[in-house]
Design an enzyme around this catalytic site. Structure first.
Site: not given
Length: 534
Positions: A292, A354, A406
């Site tokens: 990430e 995301k 995440c």
């Protein structure tokens, strides 16, 4: 509040529950802890017996015990939040401690809604079944309320237990119901043993042994099933890069070029490995994955770099996937929108933004009011735009990979929606925010559940650890050491077939628990009404 011994016992019972999860992983505590909680609530109901039947009479002591139980759970279970706020958010220790406690208190208040609903719907008359069902539903509620915090659901404790295979049937919520039902059965047995003066209840005893019998029988049946097969002819060589960039150095402007150089060297090392392997097997397919936000700058500033990587990857019959900060101009706001994203180049394609942003880490609630109050509210890259639902999965050769950034991988419904049609699952993260707390191991344990639920290989690449490959049974087949700069190379395979969870998702177990609560609430209310009438 703490003068009442039952509240102290509740606090202690909640505090031992996180020990059932990674890294301690004493999974029987996931049964013992809620069993003690059941005992405390039942004892308080015994004291209320014969008193007023008004709707909320006696709620206060029940609520305080519930609040203390969940507060103990969160203070221990999510203690890593202090590390994020203090060590990396540069907040003074006292203020960070206060903020951490308030965060845990807020979560405890949300979870304590369970006891309010339980009491208001008069569910205690059916306690052995309604107590597990009500806690499971509050887990589900916590997973979406105010964008959700799906951390440490009870069922995660069963991941490496004899009951883990049930996740392939009903997912994490089924495992949560199983562990809570076992706790309920243990409570009934313990209650009969420690209160010998009361009349012996054959119905309670029967229920106490019926639930474990059903669970054990179901587990044995599921263990005999082969939902998933492995196609050894359809394989993908993966190269997972763990850059191990210290969190305190990552966002310093003077370190930007050094970090880019570090990742370029690691990519070159992977490409060299691919070149060597291609000499033996020119038809092999390779995937290189970076963590990430690997590059500490915007994608628009790295266009030439990614064009170069795209050409180099295609030369080697490979795909490179990286976490990036993707920026694009928004004509409506006349400003740039910035996304925490994943991009695929080479013999693959796709761009994913995301969807589940971390409060204060990736966006700041009430931003105009609280920006500048303390360093934690002014973290670098903490004002992202939210990705939209229904984004397409990444394309890698002729395979489809479901991407998660995440803690997105912790959302059961999101993982189901994106993963059910995918060939592989991919999650990238930067767990350096957790420091040396329990956070990284908890995060890793919960990510493993997605592979088990969907029966697919899961690729996990992180900045500092844990970078790993998970097989369709939720087992770790390869893993890098934490806090080391390394590359993990491993083979993964296409799976055939599908788990029952891949077909039905979370809906059946959630509907079953809603049905249990509804039927028992109607029964208990009717019973109370008839009692008042007589």
């Amino acid at each position: 509040m703490l003068k009442n011994p039952l509240n102290l016992l509740s606090l202690a019972a909640g505090a031992i529950l996180p020990l059932a999860f990674a890294p301690v992983a004493l999974w029987p505590l996931a049964i013992i802890s809620p069993c003690i909680y059941f005992f405390i609530i039942d004892k308080q109901y015994a004291e209320l017996e014969g008193q007023s039947s008004e709707l909320f009479h006696g709620l206060k002591p029940l609520f305080l015990s519930s609040l203390m139980y969940w507060l103990g759970f969160y203070l221990v279970g999510v203690s890593w939040v202090y590390v994020s706020i203090h060590d990396y958010g540069h907040t003074p220790a006292l203020i960070a401690a206060i903020m951490s406690v308030l965060f845990c208190l807020g979560l405890a208040l949300v979870s304590s809604l369970q006891i309010i609903g339980y009491h208001a719907l008069r569910l205690h008359s059916c306690a052995p079944i309604t107590f597990p069902a009500s806690i499971l539903l509050i887990e589900w509620f916590r997973g979406w309320f105010l964008s959700g915090f799906p951390w440490l659901f009870n069922g995660y404790a069963l991941l490496d237990s004899p009951f883990e295979s049930l996740a392939s049937v009903g997912g994490i919520y089924l495992l949560s119901f199983v562990v809570l039902a076992l706790a309920s059965s243990l409570f009934l047995i313990a209650k009969m043993l420690i209160t010998p003066g009361k009349p012996f209840s054959f119905s309670a005893l029967g229920f106490a042994f019926l639930m474990p019998a059903i669970i054990i029988t179901s587990t044995l049946y599921v263990n005999q099933q082969s939902w998933i097969g492995i196609n050894l002819d359809e394989k993908l060589h993966v190269h997972l890069i763990q850059g191990n960039i210290p969190q305190e150095d990552k966002w310093l402007p003077e370190n930007q070029q050094k970090i880019l150089d570090t990742y370029y060297q690691l990519i070159e090392q992977s490409f060299s490995q691919i070149d060597a392997e291609n000499q033996n097997d020119p038809e092999s397919k390779h995937l290189v994955v970076l963590p990430e936000a690997a590059m500490p700058t915007f994608q628009s500033e790295l266009n030439n770099f990614f064009v170069f990587l795209d050409k180099e990857a295609k030369k080697r019959n490979s795909v490179l996937i990286s976490g990036i900060f993707y920026d694009e101009f928004n004509q409506e706001t006349d400003e740039n929108d910035v996304y925490n994203s994943i991009i695929a180049v080479g013999d693959g394609s796709g761009l994913y933004h995301k969807q589940k942003l971390v409060p204060f880490g990736e966006y700041v609630p009430l931003e105009k009011l609280i920006r500048g109050l303390m360093p934690f509210f002014d973290l670098p890259f903490s004002s992202f735009s939210r990705g939209w639902q229904g984004q397409e999965n990444l394309k890698v050769f002729n395979y489809h990979i479901a991407p998660f950034i995440c803690y997105e991988v912790l959302y059961p419904s999101l993982a189901f929606d994106q993963g059910k049609q995918a060939d592989f699952l991919l999650t990238i993260s930067n767990d350096a925010w957790f420091g040396n707390s329990w956070g990284p191991e908890q995060h890793f344990e919960m990510a493993r559940m997605r592979a088990l639920e969907l029966g697919k290989y899961l690729i996990r690449t992180t900045n500092t650890g844990t970078t790993a490959i998970i097989n369709p049974e939720g087992e770790v087949i390869a893993r890098l050491e934490k806090d080391k700069r390394q590359i993990l190379e491993e083979l993964i395979f296409i799976t055939t077939g599908e788990t029952p969870f891949s077909k039905w998702g979370n809906s059946p177990i959630l509907l079953l628990n809603f049905l249990i609560i509804t039927i028992c609430a109607v029964y208990s209310s009717s019973k109370a009404f008839l009692k008042q009438g007589t």
